[in-house]
Structure formats: structure tokens, C-alpha cells
Design a protein around this motif. Structure first.
Motif, mmCIF file in Angstrom:
data_model
loop_
_atom_site.group_PDB
_atom_site.id
_atom_site.type_symbol
_atom_site.label_atom_id
_atom_site.label_comp_id
_atom_site.label_asym_id
_atom_site.label_seq_id
_atom_site.Cartn_x
_atom_site.Cartn_y
_atom_site.Cartn_z
ATOM 1 N N PHE A 16 5.457 -64.800 28.007
ATOM 2 C CA PHE A 16 6.902 -64.742 27.889
ATOM 3 C C PHE A 16 7.344 -64.589 26.440
ATOM 4 C CE2 PHE A 16 6.655 -67.296 31.959
ATOM 5 C CZ PHE A 16 6.939 -66.201 32.747
ATOM 6 N N LEU A 17 8.379 -63.808 26.258
ATOM 7 C CA LEU A 17 8.929 -63.520 24.944
ATOM 8 C C LEU A 17 9.765 -64.715 24.482
ATOM 9 C CD1 LEU A 17 9.069 -61.228 22.847
ATOM 10 C CD2 LEU A 17 11.114 -60.406 24.030
ATOM 11 N N THR A 18 9.465 -65.206 23.286
ATOM 12 C CA THR A 18 10.184 -66.371 22.768
ATOM 13 C C THR A 18 10.825 -66.121 21.413
ATOM 14 O OG1 THR A 18 8.171 -67.247 21.724
ATOM 15 C CG2 THR A 18 8.636 -67.963 23.985
ATOM 16 N N ASP A 19 10.516 -65.010 20.772
ATOM 17 C CA ASP A 19 11.015 -64.731 19.428
ATOM 18 C C ASP A 19 12.446 -64.195 19.490
ATOM 19 O OD1 ASP A 19 10.598 -64.275 16.500
ATOM 20 O OD2 ASP A 19 10.992 -62.208 17.124
ATOM 21 N N PRO A 20 13.404 -64.874 18.864
ATOM 22 C CA PRO A 20 14.805 -64.435 18.943
ATOM 23 C C PRO A 20 15.028 -63.029 18.406
ATOM 24 C CG PRO A 20 14.675 -66.695 18.133
ATOM 25 C CD PRO A 20 13.273 -66.160 18.148
ATOM 26 N N ALA A 21 14.335 -62.638 17.341
ATOM 27 C CA ALA A 21 14.526 -61.310 16.767
ATOM 28 C C ALA A 21 14.064 -60.225 17.736
ATOM 29 C CB ALA A 21 13.768 -61.190 15.445
ATOM 30 N N ALA A 22 12.938 -60.465 18.410
ATOM 31 C CA ALA A 22 12.441 -59.487 19.380
ATOM 32 C C ALA A 22 13.379 -59.398 20.578
ATOM 33 C CB ALA A 22 11.029 -59.873 19.834
ATOM 34 N N ILE A 23 13.904 -60.524 21.017
ATOM 35 C CA ILE A 23 14.850 -60.527 22.132
ATOM 36 C C ILE A 23 16.102 -59.741 21.763
ATOM 37 C CG2 ILE A 23 16.367 -61.997 23.519
ATOM 38 C CD1 ILE A 23 14.144 -64.152 23.359
ATOM 39 N N ARG A 24 16.600 -59.946 20.545
ATOM 40 C CA ARG A 24 17.791 -59.197 20.096
ATOM 41 C C ARG A 24 17.500 -57.701 20.042
ATOM 42 N NH1 ARG A 24 18.339 -63.484 16.411
ATOM 43 N NH2 ARG A 24 17.365 -62.215 14.781
ATOM 44 N N ALA A 25 16.285 -57.346 19.617
ATOM 45 C CA ALA A 25 15.927 -55.922 19.530
ATOM 46 C C ALA A 25 15.967 -55.268 20.906
ATOM 47 C CB ALA A 25 14.543 -55.774 18.906
ATOM 48 N N VAL A 26 15.470 -55.973 21.928
ATOM 49 C CA VAL A 26 15.509 -55.441 23.292
ATOM 50 C C VAL A 26 16.950 -55.272 23.747
ATOM 51 C CG1 VAL A 26 14.916 -55.879 25.704
ATOM 52 C CG2 VAL A 26 13.262 -56.415 23.895
ATOM 53 N N VAL A 27 17.752 -56.310 23.572
ATOM 54 C CA VAL A 27 19.144 -56.277 24.032
ATOM 55 C C VAL A 27 19.932 -55.201 23.291
ATOM 56 C CG1 VAL A 27 21.274 -57.614 24.261
ATOM 57 C CG2 VAL A 27 19.062 -58.688 24.736
ATOM 58 N N ASP A 28 19.663 -55.033 22.008
ATOM 59 C CA ASP A 28 20.372 -54.012 21.230
ATOM 60 C C ASP A 28 20.074 -52.611 21.764
ATOM 61 O OD1 ASP A 28 21.527 -55.900 19.615
ATOM 62 O OD2 ASP A 28 20.144 -55.622 17.934
ATOM 63 N N LEU A 29 18.832 -52.360 22.162
ATOM 64 C CA LEU A 29 18.485 -51.054 22.724
ATOM 65 C C LEU A 29 19.175 -50.843 24.076
ATOM 66 C CD1 LEU A 29 14.673 -50.780 21.872
ATOM 67 C CD2 LEU A 29 16.529 -49.373 20.958
ATOM 68 N N VAL A 30 19.215 -51.885 24.877
ATOM 69 C CA VAL A 30 19.889 -51.781 26.179
ATOM 70 C C VAL A 30 21.380 -51.553 25.973
ATOM 71 C CG1 VAL A 30 20.375 -52.940 28.360
ATOM 72 C CG2 VAL A 30 18.157 -53.247 27.267
ATOM 73 N N ALA A 31 21.952 -52.154 24.934
ATOM 74 C CA ALA A 31 23.386 -52.014 24.670
ATOM 75 C C ALA A 31 23.772 -50.569 24.372
ATOM 76 C CB ALA A 31 23.790 -52.922 23.511
ATOM 77 N N ARG A 32 22.829 -49.742 23.950
ATOM 78 C CA ARG A 32 23.098 -48.328 23.654
ATOM 79 C C ARG A 32 23.145 -47.484 24.922
ATOM 80 N NH1 ARG A 32 18.664 -47.505 18.781
ATOM 81 N NH2 ARG A 32 19.216 -49.375 17.580
ATOM 82 N N THR A 33 22.778 -48.072 26.042
ATOM 83 C CA THR A 33 22.760 -47.360 27.315
ATOM 84 C C THR A 33 23.992 -47.755 28.125
ATOM 85 O OG1 THR A 33 21.537 -49.070 28.538
ATOM 86 C CG2 THR A 33 20.236 -47.490 27.254
ATOM 87 N N GLY A 34 24.113 -47.224 29.322
ATOM 88 C CA GLY A 34 25.218 -47.587 30.192
ATOM 89 C C GLY A 34 24.766 -47.732 31.625
ATOM 90 N N GLY A 35 25.499 -48.502 32.387
ATOM 91 C CA GLY A 35 25.193 -48.667 33.796
ATOM 92 C C GLY A 35 24.524 -49.984 34.131
ATOM 93 N N PRO A 36 24.357 -50.268 35.429
ATOM 94 C CA PRO A 36 23.701 -51.501 35.865
ATOM 95 C C PRO A 36 22.286 -51.610 35.320
ATOM 96 C CG PRO A 36 24.773 -50.381 37.691
ATOM 97 C CD PRO A 36 24.800 -49.431 36.550
#
Length: 252
Positions: free
Chosen positions: A15-35
Motif C-alpha cells: 500500500f502507498l503511504t507516501d503523501p508526495a506520491a499520493i499527491r502525484a497520482v491525484v494531480d494526474l487524475v485531476a488533469r482528466t475528466g469523468g467518473p
């Protein structure tokens, strides 16, 4: 109650526990759209931050205990489904795939992803070397070459093994796959193109030029080879997406 950093070995959970890595994933998803459809949410380390994007989230988890725990923590816009992603029926409408993939199931999950329809973007955490090879860094795999006309693959960052619990034996890599709005090869020719790539990757010969000559003796590829700097030392893994498509047009 288990925490998100307490993975089960038999399920290959790191499981991913590093806050910076989690933010990196979410930031990439934020560039997309949809469910969003999340693959293997575990304890929700990504699920809960993804909820902050204000989009519907469907989290597909194979561990029943994790499902029960996560359902108590998510908001009303998130659905936690008890299922194996490899057998889960994806939405028949545009959506985004996200996941920290179990390293021992990476190939199977990636094959499921590229064969699935309707998703527009995939943001995936895999082994570092897998991320590099999928993006064609240091040489592409046959699987990447077979799907390049339909997807653009990119690697974004290396995620150290220390970012996971339990700690895996290798680093992770954050990669994306984006469905091309206009495929480089028409869909009706997909099987033909993929068979061609397989034939070139597995054919006899010391280099790409020898392989192509043996497999397609009538093809006129000399000018193509000179234009792209293809020599006797060039291997199939050294070609890029556009070069594969051009070669396919020449030999077919």
C-alpha cells in the motif's frame, strides 16, 4: 481495524503511504475528466484523496475485509465494490482508471486494461522498470508496440520502495496511458497489425533488418531504414510508435 499500510502478502498488497506520491497520482487524475474507477483501493490511501476531486468514484477491491472497512469511510459519491478487477464489468461510458497495481499481477491487469473499451485515461502505479518499458524508455516491450497505435504511454516519476507498506523489493513507477482520439491504425486492422508486431519481435535474425527481410522478403524497406537510422544492430524494441506504423504500411 487494519490500517492502509498493513497489506496482505497473499494478495500482493503493497500500500502507498507516501503523501508526495499520493499527491502525484491525484494531480494526474485531476488533469482528466469523468467518473473514476479505482483498481484495488485497499485501505483508501488514494480513494479518499480522489473524492476531493468531486467526481464519482467506483473502487473495485478483491479483499472482502477491506471492502467492509472502506465502505464505512467513504462519502456518498463513492461506491466500493467487492470484485476482482480482472472480472469486473467496466462502465460502458467514458471513465478514468486509477490504481496502485499489485506488482505480481501487473501484466494481467495491464492486459485487461488495454483490451477494455470506453476508458479515456489510466493513471497506474507499477514497477519502475515496467513503467519505463511501457513508455518505451530504454526499449519498448512487444505489448507496448502492439498497442501504441491506440494508446499513448508515458512515465512520470519514480516512486521509491520506501513509499509502500510492506516495502516491496523494487521501486515503483507512475505511468499513464491515454487513449488516442484518432488511432494510428484503423481498428479493423488491429489484429493484423498486432500479428505483424509479434512476427517481427519473435522472428529469426540478429537485428530488425534481418528479421523484416526474412519475414517479408518482397517488402521495400531500404528507404524507410535509412530515413530512421535503422542498422543491423537495431532491435524491434528500439522503434517508436510512428516507425512501427510506417513499417506496417510498407510490408502489408
Amino acid at each position: 481495524m487494519r490500517t492502509h499500510d498493513d497489506g496482505r502478502h497473499e494478495l500482493g498488497q503493497n500500500f502507498l503511504t507516501d503523501p508526495a506520491a499520493i499527491r502525484a497520482v491525484v494531480d494526474l487524475v485531476a488533469r482528466t475528466g469523468g467518473p473514476i474507477v479505482e483498481i484495488g483501493p485497499g485501505g483508501g490511501a488514494l480513494t479518499l484523496p480522489l473524492e476531493g476531486l468531486g467526481r464519482p468514484v467506483t473502487a473495485v477491491e478483491v479483499d472482502g475485509r477491506r471492502v467492509r472497512e472502506l465502505r464505512d469511510r467513504v462519502g456518498p459519491g463513492t461506491s466500493v465494490v467487492h470484485a476482482d478487477f480482472l472480472r469486473f464489468r467496466l462502465p460502458a461510458a467514458p471513465h478514468v482508471l486509477v490504481g496502485n497495481l499489485p506488482f505480481h499481477r501487473t501484466t494481467a491487469v495491464l492486459r485487461r486494461v488495454v483490451h477494455a473499451g470506453h476508458w479515456t485515461d489510466a493513471v497506474l502505479l507499477v514497477q519502475w522498470e515496467v513503467a519505463r518499458r511501457r513508455a518505451g524508455v530504454g526499449g519498448a516491450t512487444m505489448m507496448t508496440a502492439q498497442w501504441w497505435p491506440w494508446y499513448d504511454f508515458a512515465v512520470h516519476r519514480r516512486v521509491p520502495a520506501s513509499a509502500f507498506r510492506p516495502r516491496p523489493g523494487v521501486d515503483g513507477g507512475l505511468m499513464t496511458a491515454t487513449r488516442r482520439p484518432r488511432p494510428l491504425v484503423p481498428e479493423p486492422r488491429r489484429r493484423e497489425y498486432q500479428a505483424f508486431v509479434h512476427r517481427v519481435f519473435t522472428g529469426p535474425g540478429r537485428g530488425l533488418r534481418q528479421v523484416v527481410r526474412a519475414a517479408y522478403p518482397a517488402a521495400r524497406t531500404s528507404a524507410w531504414a535509412r530515413r530512421h537510422g535503422v542498422t543491423d544492430r537495431t532491435l524491434p524494441r528500439d522503434l517508436g510508435a510512428a516507425q512501427w506504423v510506417e513499417l506496417f504500411d510498407l510490408v502489408r
